[in-house]
Design a protein around this motif. Sequence first.
Motif, PDB file in Angstrom:
ATOM      1  N   ASN A  50       0.820  -1.203   0.000  1.00  0.00           N
ATOM      2  CA  ASN A  50       0.000   0.000   0.000  1.00  0.00           C
ATOM      3  C   ASN A  50       0.856   1.255   0.000  1.00  0.00           C
ATOM      4  OD1 ASN A  50      -2.498  -1.465   0.269  1.00  0.00           O
ATOM      5  ND2 ASN A  50      -1.977  -1.823   2.417  1.00  0.00           N
ATOM      6  N   PRO A  51       0.232   2.429  -0.192  1.00  0.00           N
ATOM      7  CA  PRO A  51       0.983   3.675  -0.012  1.00  0.00           C
ATOM      8  C   PRO A  51       1.600   3.718   1.379  1.00  0.00           C
ATOM      9  CG  PRO A  51      -1.147   4.107  -1.026  1.00  0.00           C
ATOM     10  CD  PRO A  51      -1.159   2.660  -0.610  1.00  0.00           C
ATOM     11  N   ILE A  53       1.586   5.163   4.100  1.00  0.00           N
ATOM     12  CA  ILE A  53       0.896   5.870   5.172  1.00  0.00           C
ATOM     13  C   ILE A  53       0.984   4.987   6.418  1.00  0.00           C
ATOM     14  CG2 ILE A  53      -1.293   6.855   5.945  1.00  0.00           C
ATOM     15  CD1 ILE A  53      -2.067   7.098   2.963  1.00  0.00           C
ATOM     16  N   ASP A  56      -1.786   2.651   7.124  1.00  0.00           N
ATOM     17  CA  ASP A  56      -2.207   1.785   6.021  1.00  0.00           C
ATOM     18  C   ASP A  56      -1.168   0.728   5.692  1.00  0.00           C
ATOM     19  OD1 ASP A  56      -4.309   1.168   4.287  1.00  0.00           O
ATOM     20  OD2 ASP A  56      -3.396   2.213   2.595  1.00  0.00           O
ATOM     21  N   THR A  57      -0.096   0.658   6.479  1.00  0.00           N
ATOM     22  CA  THR A  57       1.006  -0.259   6.180  1.00  0.00           C
ATOM     23  C   THR A  57       1.170  -1.272   7.302  1.00  0.00           C
ATOM     24  OG1 THR A  57       2.196   1.414   4.883  1.00  0.00           O
ATOM     25  CG2 THR A  57       3.491  -0.425   5.762  1.00  0.00           C
ATOM     26  N   GLN A 134      -8.347   2.973   6.101  1.00  0.00           N
ATOM     27  CA  GLN A 134      -7.001   2.537   6.454  1.00  0.00           C
ATOM     28  C   GLN A 134      -6.986   1.078   6.919  1.00  0.00           C
ATOM     29  OE1 GLN A 134      -4.051   5.007   6.099  1.00  0.00           O
ATOM     30  NE2 GLN A 134      -5.747   5.070   4.664  1.00  0.00           N
ATOM     31  N   PHE A 200       0.771  16.343   4.436  1.00  0.00           N
ATOM     32  CA  PHE A 200      -0.045  15.164   4.141  1.00  0.00           C
ATOM     33  C   PHE A 200      -1.505  15.550   3.990  1.00  0.00           C
ATOM     34  CE2 PHE A 200      -2.926  11.887   5.672  1.00  0.00           C
ATOM     35  CZ  PHE A 200      -2.596  10.817   4.856  1.00  0.00           C
ATOM     36  N   LYS A 204      -2.644  14.946  -0.124  1.00  0.00           N
ATOM     37  CA  LYS A 204      -2.319  13.549   0.183  1.00  0.00           C
ATOM     38  C   LYS A 204      -1.655  12.845  -0.998  1.00  0.00           C
ATOM     39  CE  LYS A 204      -4.752   9.231   1.375  1.00  0.00           C
ATOM     40  NZ  LYS A 204      -4.967   8.721  -0.002  1.00  0.00           N
ATOM     41  N   TRP A 207       1.940  13.871  -1.274  1.00  0.00           N
ATOM     42  CA  TRP A 207       2.711  13.279  -0.175  1.00  0.00           C
ATOM     43  C   TRP A 207       2.984  11.801  -0.438  1.00  0.00           C
ATOM     44  CZ3 TRP A 207       2.463   9.286   3.209  1.00  0.00           C
ATOM     45  CH2 TRP A 207       3.292   9.329   4.326  1.00  0.00           C
ATOM     46  N   GLU A 208       1.986  11.073  -0.935  1.00  0.00           N
ATOM     47  CA  GLU A 208       2.157   9.639  -1.196  1.00  0.00           C
ATOM     48  C   GLU A 208       3.247   9.383  -2.232  1.00  0.00           C
ATOM     49  OE1 GLU A 208      -1.507   7.849  -2.266  1.00  0.00           O
ATOM     50  OE2 GLU A 208      -2.412   8.062  -0.286  1.00  0.00           O
ATOM     51  N   PRO A 211       6.791  10.525   0.323  1.00  0.00           N
ATOM     52  CA  PRO A 211       6.425  10.717   1.728  1.00  0.00           C
ATOM     53  C   PRO A 211       7.432  11.556   2.511  1.00  0.00           C
ATOM     54  CG  PRO A 211       6.034   8.452   1.064  1.00  0.00           C
ATOM     55  CD  PRO A 211       6.779   9.104  -0.060  1.00  0.00           C
TER      56      PRO A 211
END
Length: 546
Positions: A50-51, A53, A56-57, A134, A200, A204, A207-208, A211
């Motif tokens: 995933n991105p 974040i 989200d990881t 997320q 962010f 967003k 940023w992705e 990062p």
Amino acid sequence: MRGATQAKFAAGAIAIALAATACSSGSSGSSSGGSNASGVVNAWWGDPQNPLIPTDTNEVNGGAVLNMIFTGLKTYDPKTAKAMNANAESITTTDQQNFTIKLKPGWKFSDGTPVTAHSYVDAWNWGTYLPNGQNNTDPFFTAIKGYTDVHPASGSPKATTMSGLKVVDDNTFTVALTSKFSTWPDTLGYSAFYPLPKAFFADKAKWEAKPIGNGPYVISSWTKSQQMQLRPNSTYSGDQKPKNGGINLKVYTDPNAAYADLQSGNLDVDNGLPNSALKTVATDLNGRYINQPAGIIQTISFPMYQANWNTAGAQKVRQGLSMAIDRATITKQIFNNTRTPATDWTSPVLGEAGGYKEGLCGDNCTYNPTKAKQLIEAGGGIPGGQLTISYNADGPHKEWVDAVCNSINNVLGNSKSCVGKPVGTFADFRNQVTGKRETGAFRTGWQMDYPLIQDFLQPQYFTDAASNDSHWSNATFDSLVNQANAEGDTTKAVQDFRTAEQQLVTDMPAIPLWYQNGTAGWSSKVSNVTLDPFSVPVYTDITVNK
């Protein structure tokens, strides 16, 4: 980790376990010729799912980068995994339920903006708000008051922020939990709790693509599926300052290709060694090889959301399949003793005081061909007539999956009872798992996020937890986990978790295979290569030889 979520015990057992059993075929000490502080290290990597974040990881490839570009309230000692203050000046409480967090002043993100209390509170609120989708919030944030208002099990959120989070001033915020949780501060080194900069929230997508964090490295470039370049962060205020000029993370889809590059000098650090190299790696690399215990367990999970795998008969089949796996032979022949047959669902690095209990799985994790066949037949046979075990083909899994299937096939007397099912890349494989598209068994594993027994059990097996890949649900297990989380006494909490773990013995939603050591090899160009108890290279300490 990963992926990656409240127990009450000390982490000191890890230091004892590592000191007693860690081994290396060579020294990771510095070269006699000194080091080049501007030298760049080329290291093995795989595409993250995933991105990048923090909320989200929950897999190891993305997690490795997050830990390089971010520093949280806490960090974990690279030798003992003990939780230590990092960005936090202090975390205090008078009742083990309400906490005051003070930040060290002057910290900045790599874009020069300050790290404030809002950086944490806003990140946590954004990450847990259900519409943001997320993947790494439950169970890490569930202890905070107001979590269910922003992230309900069903329906729409009642709020956009958690009531338990309050900003006091730029460097202070408070956290109110739903119940007592004495070791909650020790979880705060996990990546889900990292802060986010204003950039962010402003853009967003931008940023992705690149990062921005507050850690020892900054991402200078990123070509997905090829390479990420990280360089020292000039704004970093922490203690883990890089001793090199940066890290180039090179994506490999074939572990054998990575190992070939390591031997030829085109790769400096390889912690994704192929199984085929384990017998010769120490000789191949002239001793530049490390093999030490780590907080990792390998498992095989079942899709409990499929009706044919969620019956009383299938329960017997799962138990029988576990008994049909000759773990001792596989760990010796395939892994050259870099794995240890698992007898529970945690890790020996926790120590018994921390929750590990050798032999807890009992007969269900003991190779017994006769009883295994009896149980599988009594359960009505393998659903669908054949067991498939899916795995990501870009990792070193084919050999052991084939060996597991051969063991099962030998027990059942049918060479086609079990077959491996490769999926091209880790990201594709994980998307298939998280999308509930599995129809047979599939590879799972757990790399601890923090050294608590809770981290091995709740994130993977609690109902609807973020990393509950099998989607198993057991009310007794859930109740005991909740009871353990609220327990202030270490010994009682550990016992509650062990009792909860007994439900896994009975239902076997996932078969524990082996505890995994951390292994890595390195080229003659670098020195000071070590692995932390999570089996991740301590990138900041690696030096490039002159």
